[in-house]
Design a protein around this motif. Structure first.
Motif, PDB file in Angstrom:
ATOM      1  N   GLU A  94      41.180 -49.560 -90.714  1.00 50.77           N
ATOM      2  CA  GLU A  94      41.401 -49.874 -89.307  1.00 50.77           C
ATOM      3  C   GLU A  94      42.340 -48.844 -88.689  1.00 50.77           C
ATOM      4  O   GLU A  94      43.175 -48.245 -89.373  1.00 50.77           O
ATOM      5  CB  GLU A  94      41.989 -51.282 -89.139  1.00 50.77           C
ATOM      6  N   SER A  95      42.191 -48.640 -87.385  1.00 47.62           N
ATOM      7  CA  SER A  95      43.067 -47.716 -86.675  1.00 47.62           C
ATOM      8  C   SER A  95      44.390 -48.398 -86.365  1.00 47.62           C
ATOM      9  O   SER A  95      44.509 -49.632 -86.455  1.00 47.62           O
ATOM     10  CB  SER A  95      42.413 -47.265 -85.364  1.00 47.62           C
ATOM     11  N   LEU A  96      45.370 -47.605 -85.993  1.00 46.81           N
ATOM     12  CA  LEU A  96      46.657 -48.175 -85.608  1.00 46.81           C
ATOM     13  C   LEU A  96      46.503 -49.070 -84.379  1.00 46.81           C
ATOM     14  O   LEU A  96      47.174 -50.099 -84.263  1.00 46.81           O
ATOM     15  CB  LEU A  96      47.667 -47.062 -85.328  1.00 46.81           C
ATOM     16  N   GLN A  97      45.635 -48.664 -83.453  1.00 42.32           N
ATOM     17  CA  GLN A  97      45.413 -49.482 -82.266  1.00 42.32           C
ATOM     18  C   GLN A  97      44.837 -50.847 -82.653  1.00 42.32           C
ATOM     19  O   GLN A  97      45.266 -51.889 -82.133  1.00 42.32           O
ATOM     20  CB  GLN A  97      44.471 -48.765 -81.300  1.00 42.32           C
ATOM     21  N   GLU A  98      43.880 -50.863 -83.577  1.00 43.99           N
ATOM     22  CA  GLU A  98      43.309 -52.121 -84.039  1.00 43.99           C
ATOM     23  C   GLU A  98      44.360 -52.969 -84.750  1.00 43.99           C
ATOM     24  O   GLU A  98      44.429 -54.186 -84.553  1.00 43.99           O
ATOM     25  CB  GLU A  98      42.142 -51.841 -84.979  1.00 43.99           C
ATOM     26  N   TRP A  99      45.165 -52.326 -85.575  1.00 37.59           N
ATOM     27  CA  TRP A  99      46.211 -53.048 -86.297  1.00 37.59           C
ATOM     28  C   TRP A  99      47.213 -53.679 -85.333  1.00 37.59           C
ATOM     29  O   TRP A  99      47.595 -54.841 -85.491  1.00 37.59           O
ATOM     30  CB  TRP A  99      46.932 -52.107 -87.254  1.00 37.59           C
ATOM     31  N   ILE A 113      51.811 -37.085 -88.419  1.00 35.97           N
ATOM     32  CA  ILE A 113      50.450 -36.567 -88.452  1.00 35.97           C
ATOM     33  C   ILE A 113      50.058 -35.878 -87.150  1.00 35.97           C
ATOM     34  O   ILE A 113      49.484 -34.797 -87.141  1.00 35.97           O
ATOM     35  CB  ILE A 113      49.447 -37.702 -88.751  1.00 35.97           C
ATOM     36  N   GLY A 114      50.359 -36.497 -86.015  1.00 34.72           N
ATOM     37  CA  GLY A 114      49.955 -35.940 -84.724  1.00 34.72           C
ATOM     38  C   GLY A 114      48.509 -36.265 -84.396  1.00 34.72           C
ATOM     39  O   GLY A 114      47.870 -37.093 -85.052  1.00 34.72           O
ATOM     40  N   GLY A 115      47.975 -35.632 -83.371  1.00 39.64           N
ATOM     41  CA  GLY A 115      46.580 -35.791 -82.997  1.00 39.64           C
ATOM     42  C   GLY A 115      46.215 -37.219 -82.624  1.00 39.64           C
ATOM     43  O   GLY A 115      46.965 -37.910 -81.924  1.00 39.64           O
ATOM     44  N   LYS A 116      45.052 -37.654 -83.105  1.00 39.90           N
ATOM     45  CA  LYS A 116      44.560 -38.996 -82.784  1.00 39.90           C
ATOM     46  C   LYS A 116      45.489 -40.083 -83.313  1.00 39.90           C
ATOM     47  O   LYS A 116      45.641 -41.142 -82.675  1.00 39.90           O
ATOM     48  CB  LYS A 116      43.160 -39.177 -83.374  1.00 39.90           C
ATOM     49  N   THR A 117      46.118 -39.828 -84.455  1.00 43.61           N
ATOM     50  CA  THR A 117      47.054 -40.815 -85.009  1.00 43.61           C
ATOM     51  C   THR A 117      48.228 -41.034 -84.071  1.00 43.61           C
ATOM     52  O   THR A 117      48.643 -42.173 -83.835  1.00 43.61           O
ATOM     53  CB  THR A 117      47.558 -40.359 -86.389  1.00 43.61           C
ATOM     54  N   LEU A 118      48.751 -39.953 -83.515  1.00 43.56           N
ATOM     55  CA  LEU A 118      49.863 -40.064 -82.566  1.00 43.56           C
ATOM     56  C   LEU A 118      49.420 -40.787 -81.296  1.00 43.56           C
ATOM     57  O   LEU A 118      50.163 -41.609 -80.744  1.00 43.56           O
ATOM     58  CB  LEU A 118      50.400 -38.676 -82.231  1.00 43.56           C
ATOM     59  N   ARG A 142      50.009 -39.440 -74.873  1.00 41.26           N
ATOM     60  CA  ARG A 142      50.109 -40.782 -74.299  1.00 41.26           C
ATOM     61  C   ARG A 142      48.780 -41.172 -73.643  1.00 41.26           C
ATOM     62  O   ARG A 142      48.289 -40.473 -72.757  1.00 41.26           O
ATOM     63  CB  ARG A 142      51.217 -40.841 -73.254  1.00 41.26           C
ATOM     64  N   PRO A 143      48.169 -42.306 -74.040  1.00 42.70           N
ATOM     65  CA  PRO A 143      46.920 -42.754 -73.415  1.00 42.70           C
ATOM     66  C   PRO A 143      47.137 -43.099 -71.938  1.00 42.70           C
ATOM     67  O   PRO A 143      48.197 -43.607 -71.555  1.00 42.70           O
ATOM     68  CB  PRO A 143      46.558 -44.004 -74.222  1.00 42.70           C
ATOM     69  N   LYS A 144      46.149 -42.825 -71.118  1.00 43.87           N
ATOM     70  CA  LYS A 144      46.277 -43.065 -69.678  1.00 43.87           C
ATOM     71  C   LYS A 144      46.557 -44.528 -69.371  1.00 43.87           C
ATOM     72  O   LYS A 144      47.312 -44.843 -68.444  1.00 43.87           O
ATOM     73  CB  LYS A 144      45.007 -42.609 -68.962  1.00 43.87           C
ATOM     74  N   GLU A 145      45.984 -45.421 -70.164  1.00 46.79           N
ATOM     75  CA  GLU A 145      46.173 -46.842 -69.886  1.00 46.79           C
ATOM     76  C   GLU A 145      47.574 -47.336 -70.226  1.00 46.79           C
ATOM     77  O   GLU A 145      47.939 -48.462 -69.897  1.00 46.79           O
ATOM     78  CB  GLU A 145      45.125 -47.683 -70.617  1.00 46.79           C
TER      79      GLU A 145
END
Length: 215
Positions: A94-99, A113-118, A142-145
Motif C-alpha cells: 500500500e502507498s503512504l496515502q492509502e496507509w 527517498i524523495g519523489g513520489k514517496t515524498l 506538495r500535492p495541490k489538494e
C-alpha cells in the motif's frame, strides 16, 4: 573528527559518520533528543531499514517518539522492530496515502527517498506537523489538494560536525544505540556491493574496504 566508539570494530565505525550525522541533523530540526514536547509524538520514517533510516529509527526511539517505519519486506519489518519501531507500512502492499487514510496522520515525517514517496508523505502529516526530507525540498512535492495544510517543511544538506559525532560515539558506548553493518566487501567486489544496495537487500550500511599498500 571525534574519538572512535570503544565497543565498535573499524568496519562498524565506518557505518557511522555520514548516515548517523545526517539522521542527527534531521532530528535537530525537531529541537533535538531532549525536547519534552517531542516525547510521545508519532513519527513516520521512510526507507527505515537503509543506512540513514536505521539511525533515524534509533534516535527517534531515544527521543521517546512512537516510530512508524516504511519497509518493503517481512524481513525488514522484523529488522526495524528490533531497532524500536512499533508499526510498519509495507510500500509493496500500500502507498503512504492509502496507509494514512486507514491509520490516520502523524506528527512528524522524515523522508529518505524523495519523489513520489515524498509526495505521498504529505498525506501522512497532520495540521501543524513537521515534514523533513534529506533528499529534496518537500514543498516541491506538495500535492495541490493539500496546499492549505499547515505544515513545517524543510530539507537540508548534511554538514560534518565533530561535536555531533562525539555525542553519537557516547550513545554507542552507552549502548543506547548500535551501528548497523550489513556487509563488508573488498574493493574489487564494489560492483557487487552496489548491486546489493540497488536491489534493496541491504539492512543498514554496506562497507567497501580499501587497502593501501606502501612499498
Amino acid at each position: 573528527m571525534a574519538l572512535k566508539a570503544q565497543n565498535l570494530s573499524w568496519e562498524e565505525v565506518a557505518t557511522v559518520p555520514l548516515s548517523a550525522i545526517t539522521a542527527w541533523q534531521a532530528h535537530a530540526g525537531l529541537k533535538g533528543l531532549d525536547d519534552p514536547n517531542t516525547a510521545g509524538k508519532r513519527i513516520l520514517i521512510t526507507a527505515a531499514a537503509r543506512g540513514v533510516g536505521v539511525w533515524l529509527v534509533q534516535l527517534a526511539s531515544i527521543a521517546g517518539l512512537q516510530v512508524v517505519a516504511q519497509v518493503g519486506s517481512a524481513r525488514n519489518d522484523e529488522f526495524v522492530r528490533g531497532l524500536g519501531v512499533s508499526e510498519t507500512v509495507n510500500y509493496k502492499m500500500e502507498s503512504l496515502q492509502e496507509w494514512a487514510g486507514r491509520e490516520g496522520t502523524v506528527d512528524i515525517v522524515i523522508d529518505c527517498i524523495g519523489g513520489k514517496t515524498l509526495e505521498d508523505a504529505w498525506f501522512c502529516i497532520k495540521d501543524g506537523g513537521t515534514l523533513v526530507s534529506i533528499v529534496e525540498p518537500p514543498e516541491e512535492k506538495r500535492p495541490k489538494e493539500l496546499k492549505d495544510r499547515v505544515v513545517k517543511s524543510e530539507s537540508f544538506i548534511m554538514t560534518p560536525d565533530g561535536h555531533q559525532l562525539a555525542d553519537l560515539s557516547r550513545l554507542l558506548d552507552q549502548g543506547r544505540c548500535r551501528a548497523v553493518l550489513d556487509s563488508v566487501w573488498n574493493f574489487e567486489d564494489c560492483n557487487k556491493a552496489f548491486k546489493r544496495l540497488d536491489t534493496g537487500h541491504a539492512n543498514g550500511k554496506v562497507v567497501i574496504k580499501v587497502t593501501e599498500y606502501v612499498v
